[in-house]
Enzyme design. Sequence first.
Site, PDB file in Angstrom:
ATOM      1  N   HIS A 271     -10.312  10.046   1.061  1.00 42.34           N
ATOM      2  CA  HIS A 271      -8.918  10.072   1.202  1.00 42.34           C
ATOM      3  C   HIS A 271      -8.126  10.407   0.204  1.00 42.34           C
ATOM      4  CE1 HIS A 271      -9.825   7.764   4.996  1.00 42.34           C
ATOM      5  NE2 HIS A 271     -10.459   7.013   4.374  1.00 42.34           N
TER       6      HIS A 271
ATOM      7  N   PRO B 126       2.538  -0.643  -1.607  1.00 43.33           N
ATOM      8  CA  PRO B 126       3.324  -0.471  -2.751  1.00 43.33           C
ATOM      9  C   PRO B 126       4.774  -0.598  -2.733  1.00 43.33           C
ATOM     10  CG  PRO B 126       1.701   1.395  -2.549  1.00 43.33           C
ATOM     11  CD  PRO B 126       2.011   0.466  -1.227  1.00 43.33           C
ATOM     12  N   GLU B 127       5.081  -1.549  -3.630  1.00 40.58           N
ATOM     13  CA  GLU B 127       6.669  -1.671  -3.724  1.00 40.58           C
ATOM     14  C   GLU B 127       7.320  -1.335  -5.040  1.00 40.58           C
ATOM     15  OE1 GLU B 127       7.746  -5.852  -2.489  1.00 40.58           O
ATOM     16  OE2 GLU B 127       6.423  -5.665  -0.823  1.00 40.58           O
TER      17      GLU B 127
ATOM     18  N   ARG C   9      27.471 -11.939   8.735  1.00 43.46           N
ATOM     19  CA  ARG C   9      26.129 -11.365   9.109  1.00 43.46           C
ATOM     20  C   ARG C   9      25.183 -12.659   9.523  1.00 43.46           C
ATOM     21  NH1 ARG C   9      24.872  -6.388   7.199  1.00 43.46           N
ATOM     22  NH2 ARG C   9      23.449  -6.596   8.545  1.00 43.46           N
TER      23      ARG C   9
ATOM     24  N   ARG D 188      -4.147   5.655   4.733  1.00 42.00           N
ATOM     25  CA  ARG D 188      -3.501   5.770   6.222  1.00 42.00           C
ATOM     26  C   ARG D 188      -2.622   7.055   6.163  1.00 42.00           C
ATOM     27  NH1 ARG D 188      -1.498  -0.569   6.432  1.00 42.00           N
ATOM     28  NH2 ARG D 188      -3.580  -1.377   5.844  1.00 42.00           N
TER      29      ARG D 188
END
Length: 285
Positions: free
Chosen positions: A98, A2-3, A166, A124
């Site tokens: 779960h 999930p973002e 960078r 998880r």
Amino acid sequence: MPELPEVETTRRGVSPWLEGRSIERLEVREPRLRWPIPDAMPEWVQGLNIATLQRRAKYLLMPLLDSQQPESSQGLIWHLGMSGSLRLVPASEPWKKHDHLQLTPAPLPSETQAPLCLRYHDPRRFGFLLHYTGDPLLHPRLEKLGPEPLSDAFTPELLYQRSRQRKIPVKAFIMDSAQVVGVGNIYATEALFRAGIDPRRAAGRISLARYAELVRLIKVILAAAIEQGGTTLRDFVGGDGKPGYFAQQLDAYGRAGQPCRKCSAALQETRIGQRASVFCPQCQR
């Protein structure tokens, strides 16, 4: 995983059912998440009132008000980890394998039926629930985060100045939460594809003009994903139990070997920062 759009979708989905109610009970069936849930947490939050839910990066913030101590500041920080989801269910719905936590709100005086419960599901167990006191933005998990990508603070000039000298790949740079929050693998892949930027290119070699286009597209893509309920990949569902549909619009992510929708060249896959990254060798330079 999930973002940001998935977390924002969840916040919007559950807020109307929780805000303004007190917590009747927090039930913990599996405390062994990413960080163990203290045995006393259900007692800490029982009877507190749920204020306006907020989101910071991929964290869902649930401020709690204590009528006995109105000046106190405390609340809960939820994180969905890699496979977690929050959904609204009737208290009578059987627990799934779960399902680890359930927050039961108290009914309002005008209600005759029990309100829906907030249930946390995480195969998880990489997600977590933390209790905070004080300013949540100063919590160790949040205080060093970069700007929100949909805010005015996220600008091309910011990325350009921070990227000078960078050498890390630009994809890894924009996925660094110290630079900007919430631009995870899916949306970084899509934004770089649409901007025509090779994800392997050094961040310090990107011009201000190209960063301007990249910032614009990050904002457009994230806003569209939020509007459509996020991106469904494997386990994610929104707060209403329904999946998101932005996956139907993905141009690059998950399409390795398929033809580019711009030039028809075969999309290639590489790994950047241990994450799969799909790009077009012709369109992205």
